[in-house]
Design a protein around this motif. Structure first.
Motif, PDB file in Angstrom:
ATOM      1  N   PRO A 150       0.816  -1.217   0.000  1.00  0.00           N
ATOM      2  CA  PRO A 150       0.000   0.000   0.000  1.00  0.00           C
ATOM      3  C   PRO A 150       0.849   1.266   0.000  1.00  0.00           C
ATOM      4  N   LEU A 151       0.271   2.313  -0.557  1.00  0.00           N
ATOM      5  CA  LEU A 151       0.845   3.656  -0.532  1.00  0.00           C
ATOM      6  C   LEU A 151      -0.225   4.606   0.008  1.00  0.00           C
ATOM      7  N   PRO A 152       0.184   5.734   0.593  1.00  0.00           N
ATOM      8  CA  PRO A 152      -0.838   6.707   1.018  1.00  0.00           C
ATOM      9  C   PRO A 152      -1.736   7.069  -0.168  1.00  0.00           C
ATOM     10  N   GLY A 153      -3.036   7.117   0.092  1.00  0.00           N
ATOM     11  CA  GLY A 153      -4.020   7.393  -0.954  1.00  0.00           C
ATOM     12  C   GLY A 153      -4.654   6.146  -1.532  1.00  0.00           C
ATOM     13  N   ASP A 154      -4.009   4.977  -1.328  1.00  0.00           N
ATOM     14  CA  ASP A 154      -4.609   3.709  -1.768  1.00  0.00           C
ATOM     15  C   ASP A 154      -5.825   3.405  -0.905  1.00  0.00           C
ATOM     16  N   THR A 155      -6.607   2.434  -1.339  1.00  0.00           N
ATOM     17  CA  THR A 155      -7.780   1.995  -0.585  1.00  0.00           C
ATOM     18  C   THR A 155      -7.620   0.533  -0.201  1.00  0.00           C
ATOM     19  N   ILE A 156      -7.863   0.238   1.075  1.00  0.00           N
ATOM     20  CA  ILE A 156      -7.931  -1.150   1.542  1.00  0.00           C
ATOM     21  C   ILE A 156      -9.404  -1.532   1.536  1.00  0.00           C
ATOM     22  N   VAL A 157      -9.705  -2.622   0.851  1.00  0.00           N
ATOM     23  CA  VAL A 157     -11.062  -3.145   0.755  1.00  0.00           C
ATOM     24  C   VAL A 157     -11.066  -4.437   1.561  1.00  0.00           C
ATOM     25  N   ILE A 158     -11.909  -4.502   2.598  1.00  0.00           N
ATOM     26  CA  ILE A 158     -11.910  -5.672   3.463  1.00  0.00           C
ATOM     27  C   ILE A 158     -13.325  -5.996   3.904  1.00  0.00           C
ATOM     28  N   GLY A 159     -13.654  -7.287   3.866  1.00  0.00           N
ATOM     29  CA  GLY A 159     -14.965  -7.723   4.318  1.00  0.00           C
ATOM     30  C   GLY A 159     -15.601  -8.697   3.350  1.00  0.00           C
ATOM     31  N   PRO A 160     -16.892  -8.949   3.519  1.00  0.00           N
ATOM     32  CA  PRO A 160     -17.597  -9.847   2.613  1.00  0.00           C
ATOM     33  C   PRO A 160     -17.562  -9.294   1.187  1.00  0.00           C
ATOM     34  N   ALA A 161     -17.443 -10.165   0.207  1.00  0.00           N
ATOM     35  CA  ALA A 161     -17.316  -9.736  -1.191  1.00  0.00           C
ATOM     36  C   ALA A 161     -18.479  -8.859  -1.645  1.00  0.00           C
ATOM     37  N   ASP A 162     -19.677  -9.088  -1.111  1.00  0.00           N
ATOM     38  CA  ASP A 162     -20.849  -8.329  -1.553  1.00  0.00           C
ATOM     39  C   ASP A 162     -21.036  -7.007  -0.802  1.00  0.00           C
ATOM     40  N   ALA A 163     -20.280  -6.781   0.286  1.00  0.00           N
ATOM     41  CA  ALA A 163     -20.428  -5.535   1.050  1.00  0.00           C
ATOM     42  C   ALA A 163     -19.173  -5.224   1.861  1.00  0.00           C
ATOM     43  N   PRO A 164     -18.026  -5.098   1.193  1.00  0.00           N
ATOM     44  CA  PRO A 164     -16.792  -4.831   1.945  1.00  0.00           C
ATOM     45  C   PRO A 164     -16.720  -3.375   2.399  1.00  0.00           C
ATOM     46  N   GLU A 165     -15.891  -3.128   3.403  1.00  0.00           N
ATOM     47  CA  GLU A 165     -15.610  -1.764   3.831  1.00  0.00           C
ATOM     48  C   GLU A 165     -14.394  -1.253   3.073  1.00  0.00           C
ATOM     49  N   HIS A 166     -14.344   0.063   2.893  1.00  0.00           N
ATOM     50  CA  HIS A 166     -13.241   0.713   2.199  1.00  0.00           C
ATOM     51  C   HIS A 166     -12.533   1.645   3.172  1.00  0.00           C
ATOM     52  N   LEU A 167     -11.227   1.481   3.300  1.00  0.00           N
ATOM     53  CA  LEU A 167     -10.425   2.296   4.202  1.00  0.00           C
ATOM     54  C   LEU A 167      -9.326   2.986   3.407  1.00  0.00           C
ATOM     55  N   GLU A 168      -9.267   4.304   3.479  1.00  0.00           N
ATOM     56  CA  GLU A 168      -8.196   5.028   2.793  1.00  0.00           C
ATOM     57  C   GLU A 168      -6.904   4.903   3.595  1.00  0.00           C
ATOM     58  N   VAL A 169      -5.821   4.589   2.904  1.00  0.00           N
ATOM     59  CA  VAL A 169      -4.502   4.516   3.530  1.00  0.00           C
ATOM     60  C   VAL A 169      -3.990   5.946   3.703  1.00  0.00           C
ATOM     61  N   LEU A 170      -3.684   6.310   4.964  1.00  0.00           N
ATOM     62  CA  LEU A 170      -3.205   7.663   5.268  1.00  0.00           C
ATOM     63  C   LEU A 170      -1.682   7.732   5.350  1.00  0.00           C
ATOM     64  N   ALA A 171      -1.062   6.660   5.858  1.00  0.00           N
ATOM     65  CA  ALA A 171       0.393   6.624   6.011  1.00  0.00           C
ATOM     66  C   ALA A 171       0.862   5.174   5.976  1.00  0.00           C
ATOM     67  N   VAL A 172       2.127   4.990   5.558  1.00  0.00           N
ATOM     68  CA  VAL A 172       2.710   3.653   5.424  1.00  0.00           C
ATOM     69  C   VAL A 172       4.138   3.698   5.932  1.00  0.00           C
ATOM     70  N   GLY A 173       4.490   2.769   6.826  1.00  0.00           N
ATOM     71  CA  GLY A 173       5.849   2.686   7.343  1.00  0.00           C
ATOM     72  C   GLY A 173       6.827   2.145   6.306  1.00  0.00           C
ATOM     73  N   SER A 174       8.106   2.293   6.601  1.00  0.00           N
ATOM     74  CA  SER A 174       9.174   1.996   5.636  1.00  0.00           C
ATOM     75  C   SER A 174       9.339   0.520   5.287  1.00  0.00           C
ATOM     76  N   VAL A 175       8.877  -0.404   6.139  1.00  0.00           N
ATOM     77  CA  VAL A 175       9.064  -1.837   5.845  1.00  0.00           C
ATOM     78  C   VAL A 175       7.776  -2.532   5.411  1.00  0.00           C
TER      79      VAL A 175
END
Length: 130
Positions: A55-80
């Protein structure tokens, strides 16, 4: 007009018994299903199908059931984070609202409750393309 590209795509294969306790503290710990057994209890285990990038800042993490997942915007990402995800299937998602990661392995998203993953759920990272 922009389109999104999937840079990481996986399915949840198991959810450890301690995952709800971590969720209560705004943390999701993911590991590939091949992780050592001592990590299974605290982890959301998964098997990846697409492993193009982390992930990079600005990407979206999509997690949950395939028919109704939640979307989380990535705000920051550590170096590793990228290396950990691509090599170990490991990611620490923290709902802390930070725009700079506190630890090298942190992926920061908005403050608030995180979705409770279940076996069979999707976990995907998408990136907008110009």
């Amino acid at each position: 007009m922009s389109a999104s590209t999937t840079v990481y795509d996986t399915r949840v294969t198991a959810v450890g018994a301690q995952v709800p306790a971590f969720l209560d503290h705004g943390i999701i710990v993911l590991f590939a299903h091949t992780a050592p057994p001592e990590l299974h209890d605290i982890s959301v285990l998964h098997e990846a199908a697409v492993t193009e990038d982390g992930p990079l800042p600005g990407d979206t993490i999509v997690i949950g059931p395939a028919d109704a997942p939640e979307h989380l915007e990535v705000l920051a990402v550590g170096s590793v984070v990228r290396d950990n995800l691509l090599n170990l299937g490991h990611l620490d998602i923290k709902a802390d609202g930070r725009t700079e990661a506190k630890l090298p392995g942190d992926v920061c998203v908005r403050t608030g409750p995180l979705p409770t993953p279940a076996e069979g759920d999707v976990f995907r990272i998408t990136r907008e393309q110009a």
